[in-house]
Design an enzyme around this catalytic site. Structure first.
Site, PDB file in Angstrom:
ATOM      1  N   LYS A  36     -10.814  44.449  53.252  1.00 11.54           N
ATOM      2  CA  LYS A  36     -10.960  45.607  54.134  1.00 11.54           C
ATOM      3  C   LYS A  36     -12.295  46.316  53.858  1.00 11.54           C
ATOM      4  O   LYS A  36     -13.003  45.986  52.909  1.00 11.54           O
ATOM      5  CB  LYS A  36      -9.796  46.576  53.940  1.00 11.54           C
ATOM      6  CG  LYS A  36      -9.725  47.202  52.547  1.00 11.54           C
ATOM      7  CD  LYS A  36      -8.548  48.139  52.426  1.00 11.54           C
ATOM      8  CE  LYS A  36      -8.492  48.757  51.024  1.00 11.54           C
ATOM      9  NZ  LYS A  36      -7.399  49.736  50.889  1.00 11.54           N
ATOM     10  N   ARG A 138       1.598  58.182  50.148  1.00 12.33           N
ATOM     11  CA  ARG A 138       0.559  58.060  51.158  1.00 12.33           C
ATOM     12  C   ARG A 138       1.157  57.490  52.436  1.00 12.33           C
ATOM     13  O   ARG A 138       0.961  58.021  53.516  1.00 12.33           O
ATOM     14  CB  ARG A 138      -0.573  57.158  50.636  1.00 12.33           C
ATOM     15  CG  ARG A 138      -1.689  56.908  51.638  1.00 12.33           C
ATOM     16  CD  ARG A 138      -2.829  56.117  51.017  1.00 12.33           C
ATOM     17  NE  ARG A 138      -2.413  54.793  50.559  1.00 12.33           N
ATOM     18  CZ  ARG A 138      -3.249  53.923  49.974  1.00 12.33           C
ATOM     19  NH1 ARG A 138      -4.516  54.262  49.766  1.00 12.33           N
ATOM     20  NH2 ARG A 138      -2.813  52.738  49.589  1.00 12.33           N
ATOM     21  N   TYR A 268     -36.500  68.111  47.882  1.00 14.34           N
ATOM     22  CA  TYR A 268     -35.901  69.312  48.455  1.00 14.34           C
ATOM     23  C   TYR A 268     -35.200  70.143  47.385  1.00 14.34           C
ATOM     24  O   TYR A 268     -34.564  69.602  46.474  1.00 14.34           O
ATOM     25  CB  TYR A 268     -34.865  68.940  49.522  1.00 14.34           C
ATOM     26  CG  TYR A 268     -35.422  68.288  50.758  1.00 14.34           C
ATOM     27  CD1 TYR A 268     -36.306  68.958  51.586  1.00 14.34           C
ATOM     28  CD2 TYR A 268     -35.040  66.999  51.109  1.00 14.34           C
ATOM     29  CE1 TYR A 268     -36.805  68.359  52.745  1.00 14.34           C
ATOM     30  CE2 TYR A 268     -35.527  66.392  52.252  1.00 14.34           C
ATOM     31  CZ  TYR A 268     -36.407  67.082  53.068  1.00 14.34           C
ATOM     32  OH  TYR A 268     -36.890  66.485  54.206  1.00 14.34           O
ATOM     33  N   MET A 317     -32.912  61.638  52.851  1.00 13.34           N
ATOM     34  CA  MET A 317     -32.189  60.754  53.763  1.00 13.34           C
ATOM     35  C   MET A 317     -32.634  59.303  53.653  1.00 13.34           C
ATOM     36  O   MET A 317     -31.800  58.386  53.681  1.00 13.34           O
ATOM     37  CB  MET A 317     -32.341  61.236  55.208  1.00 13.34           C
ATOM     38  CG  MET A 317     -31.518  60.430  56.204  1.00 13.34           C
ATOM     39  SD  MET A 317     -31.646  61.011  57.909  1.00 13.34           S
ATOM     40  CE  MET A 317     -30.772  62.571  57.817  1.00 13.34           C
TER      41      MET A 317
END
Length: 378
Positions: A36, A138, A268, A317
């Protein structure tokens, strides 16, 4: 040739080798390779092919979309491996798509309503697996719901066959936690109740990677191995429990090198300030690629020319900056490979190490590698 300066190199041979070792540890139990989340970030098609070549006899996914992709992969190589969806799918989606799934796809059911939805779906749904909640809370049928679930299965008709019953272990990666034994006791009680109701429970499974490695009592008819398939231990406590080969390296390139003067800051927020003249390299990978923004403040490192170089300040980013080790400060140059996960020279940075520094788990580190990063078979 890839046009990207950021790459994830995936080694199918490592996945094959890991599956062989895990299958041997599983003993009489069949091995289900969990592919998955795009094969835990390695590529679902690559992972499925390698796992089947290594001896997996089942595959598991999380969604119908994933099941269709993996089933097609199994078909393409002539495998008859069933593909198990590890959650009760959205009922509306099941009603519209279940009948179009190939017969190798197995649906998980966890409620009477889910069973009725599958039974009413157009087309045959030949086999389902019942998920029992033994304490994970869950998804799964609770003990108080077993009678209604059993009733729904009995009245579902010939088109719906119970093929297996399973549960999921919450703390198997903590080998000394007694809750795993408690969950297995609850599971055995649920199996007994289902048997008393006249339902053949079929294939019984409870073990995940950690259960397979640390809890022999959880190895039933089938074991579901996920993270270990990719060469990563389920937890630091299980490091070395079995020989595993990491199947993925995450690399990029140095795109700039400069000297930052004392008192100057990097990135930053100005979270890192130079205390002395520091050679700083820019590496072309960032949080849009799956590198956490706080990696620098968390102490994550990158290998450049075989030396560990700390990430400085906030990851941006598309890029991050590292402080070059003094041994290579005057040698590192544009185009040098930077290794974020993997081996370079005599050192290695693992997904487990990165996860520990970030206060998370290796699963998240690997599956966070974004689709912008090309997966290249090595």
């Amino acid at each position: 040739m890839s046009l990207s300066v950021r790459l994830a190199r995936v080694r199918p041979a490592a996945i094959e080798a890991n599956v062989r070792r895990l299958a041997e540890r599983a003993g009489r139990a069949a091995l289900c390779a969990v592919v998955k989340a795009d094969g835990y970030g390695h590529g679902a098609v690559t992972a499925a092919r390698a796992a089947l070549a290594g001896g997996a006899s089942w595959l598991a996914v999380a969604t119908i979309r994933e099941a269709l992709e993996v089933a097609e992969t199994a078909d393409s190589i002539g495998s008859d491996a069933p593909v198990l969806i590890l959650a009760e799918a959205d009922h509306g989606l099941v009603a519209s798509t279940a009948g179009r799934c190939p017969s190798r796809v197995r649906f998980t059911v966890a409620s009477a309503a889910g069973i009725r939805t599958l039974a009413a779906a157009p087309g045959p749904v030949p086999a389902v697996h019942l998920k029992v909640d033994t304490g994970m809370h869950r998804m799964g049928a609770l003990p108080a719901e077993l009678d209604s679930v059993a009733g729904a299965l009995r009245t579902a008709g010939d088109g719906l066959r119970l093929e297996g019953v399973w549960t999921h272990l919450a703390v198997a990666d903590a080998p000394d936690d007694p809750f795993t034994a408690e969950q297995l006791d609850r599971f055995d009680e649920a199996l007994a109740r289902l048997g008393q109701s006249g339902l053949p429970v079929g294939v019984v499974h409870a073990a995940n990677s950690a259960g397979l490695l640390a809890h022999p009592a959880s190895r039933r008819d089938l074991v579901r191995a996920g993270i270990a398939v990719y060469g990563v231990p389920p937890s630091p406590e299980l490091e070395g429990a079995i020989e595993l080969e990491p199947a993925l390296e995450l690399v990029s390139r140095v795109t700039a090198v400069r000297t930052v003067a004392p008192g100057e800051t990097v990135s930053y927020g100005r979270h890192w300030r130079a205390g002395e003249p520091t050679r700083v390299a820019t590496v072309a990978i960032g949080y849009a690629d799956g590198i956490r923004r706080d990696s620098g403040t968390a102490g994550v490192e990158v290998l450049v020319r075989g030396y560990r170089c700390p990430i400085l300040g906030a990851v941006t980013m598309d890029q991050l900056m590292v402080g070059l080790h003094p041994a290579i400060a005057d040698e590192a140059t544009l185009g040098d490979e930077a290794v974020l996960i993997g081996r370079q020279g005599d050192d290695e940075i693992t997904a487990t190490e990165v996860a520990q520094r970030l206060g998370t788990i290796a699963y998240e580190v690997l599956t966070s590698i974004s689709s912008r990063v090309p997966r290249v078979v090595a």
